[in-house]
Design a protein around this motif. Structure first.
Motif, PDB file in Angstrom:
ATOM      1  N   PHE A 114       0.974  -1.088   0.185  1.00 50.84           N
ATOM      2  CA  PHE A 114      -0.116  -0.090   0.262  1.00 50.84           C
ATOM      3  C   PHE A 114       0.536   1.506   0.239  1.00 50.84           C
ATOM      4  CE2 PHE A 114      -2.058   3.551   2.541  1.00 50.84           C
ATOM      5  CZ  PHE A 114      -3.681   3.828   1.373  1.00 50.84           C
ATOM      6  N   LEU A 115       1.689   1.349   0.810  1.00 49.22           N
ATOM      7  CA  LEU A 115       2.718   2.188   1.103  1.00 49.22           C
ATOM      8  C   LEU A 115       3.906   2.593  -0.463  1.00 49.22           C
ATOM      9  CD1 LEU A 115       3.677   1.969   4.583  1.00 49.22           C
ATOM     10  CD2 LEU A 115       2.888   3.853   3.626  1.00 49.22           C
ATOM     11  N   ALA A 116       3.461   1.675  -0.750  1.00 46.56           N
ATOM     12  CA  ALA A 116       5.069   1.786  -2.159  1.00 46.56           C
ATOM     13  C   ALA A 116       4.290   1.675  -2.991  1.00 46.56           C
ATOM     14  CB  ALA A 116       5.631   0.075  -1.949  1.00 46.56           C
TER      15      ALA A 116
ATOM     16  N   ALA B 105       6.009   5.689  -0.949  1.00 44.99           N
ATOM     17  CA  ALA B 105       5.937   6.285   0.339  1.00 44.99           C
ATOM     18  C   ALA B 105       8.276   5.031   1.119  1.00 44.99           C
ATOM     19  CB  ALA B 105       4.949   5.834   1.650  1.00 44.99           C
ATOM     20  N   ARG B 106       8.298   4.369  -0.380  1.00 41.01           N
ATOM     21  CA  ARG B 106       9.606   3.916   0.542  1.00 41.01           C
ATOM     22  C   ARG B 106       9.583   3.204   1.683  1.00 41.01           C
ATOM     23  NH1 ARG B 106      13.158   9.128   0.550  1.00 41.01           N
ATOM     24  NH2 ARG B 106      11.429   9.597   1.726  1.00 41.01           N
TER      25      ARG B 106
ATOM     26  N   SER C 273       8.521  10.208   6.326  1.00 42.61           N
ATOM     27  CA  SER C 273       8.341  11.643   5.181  1.00 42.61           C
ATOM     28  C   SER C 273       9.674  11.974   4.500  1.00 42.61           C
ATOM     29  CB  SER C 273       8.251  12.845   6.103  1.00 42.61           C
ATOM     30  OG  SER C 273       8.963  12.920   7.244  1.00 42.61           O
ATOM     31  N   LYS C 274       8.784  12.543   3.658  1.00 38.73           N
ATOM     32  CA  LYS C 274      10.034  12.262   2.285  1.00 38.73           C
ATOM     33  C   LYS C 274      11.781  13.313   3.146  1.00 38.73           C
ATOM     34  CE  LYS C 274      10.180  13.193  -2.183  1.00 38.73           C
ATOM     35  NZ  LYS C 274       9.362  13.714  -4.026  1.00 38.73           N
TER      36      LYS C 274
ATOM     37  N   PHE D 253       0.879  13.758   4.046  1.00 32.53           N
ATOM     38  CA  PHE D 253       1.880  15.407   4.510  1.00 32.53           C
ATOM     39  C   PHE D 253       3.168  14.828   4.238  1.00 32.53           C
ATOM     40  CE2 PHE D 253      -0.954  15.876   8.097  1.00 32.53           C
ATOM     41  CZ  PHE D 253      -1.001  17.316   8.448  1.00 32.53           C
ATOM     42  N   HIS D 254       3.059  13.512   3.164  1.00 34.59           N
ATOM     43  CA  HIS D 254       4.558  12.635   3.353  1.00 34.59           C
ATOM     44  C   HIS D 254       5.451  13.774   2.470  1.00 34.59           C
ATOM     45  CE1 HIS D 254       6.972   9.985   1.602  1.00 34.59           C
ATOM     46  NE2 HIS D 254       7.549  10.092   0.334  1.00 34.59           N
TER      47      HIS D 254
END
Length: 355
Positions: free
Chosen positions: A38-40, A44-45, A57-58, A118-119
């Motif tokens: 889901f994150l990948a 979102a690494r 967060s990035k 917010f990422h």
């Protein structure tokens, strides 16, 4: 920046998949994979250690304070009295029924959506880490305790548990005590032996009558309950050993080791704590996050239920969609409207927050 409604819809779809996938404590590998993907898929690494999944967060800046968004994806096992399929994830109108939907799937997916919102924002005054972890229901060694040493320094933890989006600003801790009273065997028909069971009963009565002095404004008194007792091998033998278990729910005015020593001084039985790391916690009511929550209409309260908050050695608050009264109950459910309000509530509390 991703659109919040679309992220919330995606979070609800993820929750349906999570409920459909058994994830009993220590058996969460499949739901960990769902969360990772889901994150990948959304850039979102994510990282994974055992069945713990987290992402940073990035624009992470070590000079800024860091907020941990944490909830868990393991569940208890369903009881026999479920009428619905625990893994059915049936949506009926606004209601999603299924094991782990309320505790704590709704909080987990709401925090994931919040993190993704917010990422990529460059001007956040803090860093965000989102960690969805394992073994919360058993306070296991391979959950948040295993993960914390792998993370950067954390300044504030937001722990997702069902609180109806009110702020649990304090939480009781837990110490389980294994107690052993010793005696001497003898024949029950004669006046011989030393009855360990009678000794244990005297100890239990002392514990039942004892009142811990320090009473918390938010959590009340320390609560000690004897929950198990065992003695004897047969009816005509005086028992030389009696074991009993005390469940102690601590407030923030006592350390767990302090409670252990107090109990040892009260009774004659040997007292051995199973652990002392499940600590009570409290966040100051003057903390910026609490103040922001109160300004947004959130109620503050003290929670008697244990969470992974107990193993976090930094300031924490517990807040999430759903109702704790539904946790571990037959036909557990969450309202989709509660998830939508949960994501919105998390975003409102974090947007513009200054630590």
């Amino acid at each position: 920046m991703p659109e919040l409604t679309a992220l919330t819809d995606a979070a609800i779809e993820l929750l349906i998949q999570l409920v459909q996938t058994p994830s009993f404590s220590r058996e969460e590998d499949q739901t960990a994979e769902l969360i990772f993907r889901f994150l990948a898929f959304r850039g979102a690494r994510p990282q994974r250690d055992a069945n713990n999944v987290w992402t940073v967060s990035k624009h992470f800046d070590p000079a800024k304070p860091t907020i941990l968004l944490n909830s868990h994806h393991d569940t208890v096992k369903p009881g026999a009295s479920w009428a619905a399929d625990p893994f059915g994830a049936v949506v009926d109108g606004d209601r999603l029924t299924g094991l782990g939907s309320n505790d704590a799937g709704a909080s987990a997916v709401s925090l994931l959506a919040t993190f993704l919102y917010f990422h990529e924002r460059e001007n956040l005054p803090y860093n965000l880490i989102c960690a969805i972890t394992a073994e919360e229901e058993v306070s296991g060694a391979n959950g948040i305790r295993r993960l914390l040493p792998l993370l950067p320094r954390i300044d504030l933890g937001i722990v997702g548990e069902p609180t109806q989006m009110d702020l649990a600003v304090a939480e009781k801790g837990l110490v389980v005590l294994d107690c052993v009273a010793h005696g001497r065997t003898g024949h029950a028909a004669r006046e011989e032996g030393e009855n360990a069971l009678y000794k244990a009963l005297d100890d239990v009565q002392r514990l039942r009558d004892y009142r811990f002095e320090r009473v918390s404004e938010l959590l009340g008194p320390v609560k000690l309950t004897v929950t198990q007792i065992q003695a004897g091998t047969q009816h005509n033998v005086v028992p030389d050993r009696c074991t009993f278990v005390a469940d102690v729910r601590t407030n923030e005015l006592y350390t767990n080791p302090e409670v252990v020593e107090l109990v040892r001084g009260l009774i004659g039985a040997e007292v051995t704590p199973r652990s002392t790391h499940l600590n009570s916690s409290r966040i100051p009511l003057t903390h910026p996050l609490v103040q922001r929550g109160v300004a947004l209409g959130r109620r503050t309260f003290g929670s008697v239920t244990l969470s992974d908050q107990s193993m976090m050695p930094f300031i924490t608050v517990k807040i999430g969609p759903g109702d704790s009264a539904r946790s571990h109950t037959p036909d557990e459910y969450i309202l989709l409207s509660e998830i939508r309000a949960g994501v919105q509530g998390y975003v409102e509390m974090l947007d513009g927050l200054e630590l």
